[in-house]
Design a protein around this motif. Structure first.
Motif, PDB file in Angstrom:
ATOM      1  N   VAL A  12     -10.498   3.243   7.884  1.00 28.96           N
ATOM      2  CA  VAL A  12     -11.678   3.733   7.180  1.00 28.96           C
ATOM      3  C   VAL A  12     -11.305   4.624   5.996  1.00 28.96           C
ATOM      4  N   TRP A  13     -10.030   4.853   5.776  1.00 29.01           N
ATOM      5  CA  TRP A  13      -9.624   5.721   4.667  1.00 29.01           C
ATOM      6  C   TRP A  13      -9.900   5.118   3.303  1.00 29.01           C
ATOM      7  N   PRO A  14      -9.381   3.943   3.023  1.00 28.78           N
ATOM      8  CA  PRO A  14      -9.469   3.455   1.639  1.00 28.78           C
ATOM      9  C   PRO A  14     -10.843   2.916   1.296  1.00 28.78           C
ATOM     10  N   ARG A  15     -11.308   3.218   0.091  1.00 27.70           N
ATOM     11  CA  ARG A  15     -12.519   2.598  -0.418  1.00 27.70           C
ATOM     12  C   ARG A  15     -12.177   1.373  -1.243  1.00 27.70           C
ATOM     13  N   GLN A  22      -1.887   3.079  -3.133  1.00 26.74           N
ATOM     14  CA  GLN A  22      -1.409   4.277  -3.817  1.00 26.74           C
ATOM     15  C   GLN A  22      -1.010   5.341  -2.797  1.00 26.74           C
ATOM     16  N   LEU A  23      -1.800   5.472  -1.734  1.00 27.43           N
ATOM     17  CA  LEU A  23      -1.465   6.421  -0.672  1.00 27.43           C
ATOM     18  C   LEU A  23      -0.155   6.022   0.002  1.00 27.43           C
ATOM     19  N   LEU A  24       0.017   4.738   0.280  1.00 32.24           N
ATOM     20  CA  LEU A  24       1.260   4.281   0.905  1.00 32.24           C
ATOM     21  C   LEU A  24       2.456   4.561   0.010  1.00 32.24           C
ATOM     22  N   GLU A  25       2.291   4.359  -1.284  1.00 25.81           N
ATOM     23  CA  GLU A  25       3.392   4.599  -2.223  1.00 25.81           C
ATOM     24  C   GLU A  25       3.758   6.075  -2.269  1.00 25.81           C
ATOM     25  N   LEU A  26       2.774   6.951  -2.273  1.00 21.47           N
ATOM     26  CA  LEU A  26       3.043   8.389  -2.287  1.00 21.47           C
ATOM     27  C   LEU A  26       3.738   8.829  -1.009  1.00 21.47           C
ATOM     28  N   CYS A  27       3.299   8.296   0.129  1.00 24.62           N
ATOM     29  CA  CYS A  27       3.943   8.640   1.397  1.00 24.62           C
ATOM     30  C   CYS A  27       5.383   8.140   1.437  1.00 24.62           C
ATOM     31  N   ALA A  28       5.605   6.931   0.912  1.00 23.45           N
ATOM     32  CA  ALA A  28       6.967   6.383   0.907  1.00 23.45           C
ATOM     33  C   ALA A  28       7.882   7.209   0.015  1.00 23.45           C
ATOM     34  N   LEU A  33       5.157  10.310   6.991  1.00 22.88           N
ATOM     35  CA  LEU A  33       4.785   9.282   7.944  1.00 22.88           C
ATOM     36  C   LEU A  33       3.268   9.237   8.083  1.00 22.88           C
ATOM     37  N   LEU A  34       2.765   8.064   8.392  1.00 19.09           N
ATOM     38  CA  LEU A  34       1.345   7.896   8.676  1.00 19.09           C
ATOM     39  C   LEU A  34       1.179   7.645  10.169  1.00 19.09           C
ATOM     40  N   ALA A  35       0.206   8.303  10.774  1.00 15.30           N
ATOM     41  CA  ALA A  35      -0.024   8.145  12.208  1.00 15.30           C
ATOM     42  C   ALA A  35      -1.502   8.001  12.480  1.00 15.30           C
ATOM     43  N   ASP A  36      -1.822   7.162  13.441  1.00 16.51           N
ATOM     44  CA  ASP A  36      -3.178   7.026  13.939  1.00 16.51           C
ATOM     45  C   ASP A  36      -3.105   6.824  15.448  1.00 16.51           C
ATOM     46  N   PRO A  37      -4.221   6.685  16.156  1.00 18.30           N
ATOM     47  CA  PRO A  37      -4.157   6.533  17.612  1.00 18.30           C
ATOM     48  C   PRO A  37      -3.338   5.339  18.083  1.00 18.30           C
ATOM     49  N   ARG A  49       5.088  -1.085   6.407  1.00 19.56           N
ATOM     50  CA  ARG A  49       4.294  -1.161   5.172  1.00 19.56           C
ATOM     51  C   ARG A  49       3.391  -2.398   5.183  1.00 19.56           C
ATOM     52  N   MET A  50       3.933  -3.515   5.708  1.00 20.86           N
ATOM     53  CA  MET A  50       3.123  -4.729   5.801  1.00 20.86           C
ATOM     54  C   MET A  50       1.943  -4.525   6.743  1.00 20.86           C
ATOM     55  N   LEU A  51       2.170  -3.861   7.886  1.00 19.58           N
ATOM     56  CA  LEU A  51       1.093  -3.613   8.840  1.00 19.58           C
ATOM     57  C   LEU A  51       0.031  -2.694   8.249  1.00 19.58           C
ATOM     58  N   LEU A  52       0.480  -1.650   7.549  1.00 21.67           N
ATOM     59  CA  LEU A  52      -0.464  -0.742   6.914  1.00 21.67           C
ATOM     60  C   LEU A  52      -1.255  -1.447   5.814  1.00 21.67           C
ATOM     61  N   GLY A  53      -0.586  -2.319   5.070  1.00 24.73           N
ATOM     62  CA  GLY A  53      -1.282  -3.079   4.040  1.00 24.73           C
ATOM     63  C   GLY A  53      -2.349  -3.990   4.630  1.00 24.73           C
TER      64      GLY A  53
END
Length: 241
Positions: A12-15, A22-28, A33-37, A49-53
Motif C-alpha cells: 500500500v506504500w506506492p501510489r 525510487q524507494l527501492l533504489e534509495l534503500c539499495a 532493509l525493507l521489512a513487512d509482516p 528486489r524482484m519480489l519487491l518490484g
C-alpha cells in the motif's frame, strides 16, 4: 550496522511504480532493509528486489481498480441526479440532499435581475456596470469553514455573472462533467487549477427538469454543438415562484 525501513504493508506504500522503484533504489544505495509482516528484504539483492518490484506492481494494479470502482460509483450516482455537485448562486442544498432555491428572497431577486438585465442589455459588461453603479451585491452561500452555509453578500464580478448566465442549472438542468483537468495547465501548489471546459456534447451527464428553474425552458437555446449551453433570448421571462 543496518538501517531498517518497516512497512506494515509494503503493497500500500506506492501510489505509482515510479515512487516504489525510487524507494527501492534509495534503500539499495543506503544499505537499508525493507521489512513487512511477511519478511525482511534487501533491495540490493537481485531476488529480493524482484519480489519487491512484484509487490509494487500488484499495489499499483489494486489502486487502479479501487479508483475505477470509485469512479464508476460516482458516475452512476450522477446519472441518477443524486451526486452532490457545487451549486451556483441562488441555490441551496437541504440536509436531506434536495436542491431548492435559496430561501432568501433578496438572493432570488438578484438572480432574476441578472437574467432580466442580460435580456435587456445583451452584454455581460453592461450587466456588471449596472450592478456596480447601483451598489447591488450578490448573495453567496459560504461553502467551507466555520461559517459554512451562511449567506455572504459580495460585490459582483464579471466571472460570477458569466458563470450565472452559462450555468445550465438555472434552466433546471442537472449536469456533470462539464470540464476536465489538463495537467499542462496545472500550477504547482494549486490543486484546482488546470481545468478546461468541454463542449456540451462531451458532458458526461445531462438531465433536464431536475432542478428548480430560474429561467423558462423557452429561454434555453440549443447550439449547433449539442444541448447544454444556456443563453438568454430577447423577450425571455424568468420563472418566478
Amino acid at each position: 550496522m543496518w538501517a531498517w525501513c518497516w512497512a506494515w504493508k509494503c503493497r500500500v506504500w506506492p501510489r505509482s511504480g515510479r515512487e516504489w522503484h525510487q524507494l527501492l533504489e534509495l534503500c539499495a544505495l543506503s544499505g537499508a532493509l525493507l521489512a513487512d509482516p511477511d519478511g525482511v528484504y534487501d533491495p540490493a539483492e537481485h531476488n529480493d528486489r524482484m519480489l519487491l518490484g512484484l509487490k509494487g506492481t500488484i499495489s499499483e494494479a489494486e489502486l487502479h481498480l479501487i479508483k475505477q470502482r470509485m469512479w464508476n460509483g460516482r458516475i452512476g450516482k450522477a446519472r441518477r441526479g443524486e451526486l452532490a455537485v457545487p451549486l451556483p448562486v441562488g441555490y441551496l442544498r437541504r440536509p436531506d440532499g434536495q436542491v431548492v432555491r435559496d430561501p432568501d428572497q433578496q438572493v432570488q431577486a438578484v438572480v432574476h435581475l441578472v437574467f432580466d438585465l442580460f435580456d435587456e442589455l445583451a452584454t455581460i459588461n453592461a450587466v456588471l456596470r449596472f450592478l456596480v453603479d447601483h451598489g447591488i451585491q450578490i448573495g453567496i452561500r459560504v461553502r467551507e469553514g466555520p461559517e459554512r452555509g451562511t449567506l455572504a453578500w459580495r460585490p459582483p464580478s464579471r466571472i460570477v455573472i458569466q458563470n450565472m448566465l452559462r450555468h445550465p442549472a438555472y434552466a433546471g438542468v442537472y449536469v456533470y462533467g462539464r470540464s476536465r483537468t489538463d495537467p499542462r495547465r496545472r500550477l504547482a501548489g494549486r490543486p484546482f487549477t488546470g481545468r478546461v471546459r468541454k463542449p456540451p456534447e462531451d458532458w458526461l451527464v445531462y438531465l433536464p427538469d431536475v432542478l428548480p428553474a430560474y429561467i423558462s425552458a423557452e429561454c434555453r437555446r440549443t447550439r449547433e454543438r449539442g444541448p447544454g449551453k444556456i443563453s438568454v433570448k430577447r423577450g425571455c421571462a424568468t420563472v418566478r415562484r
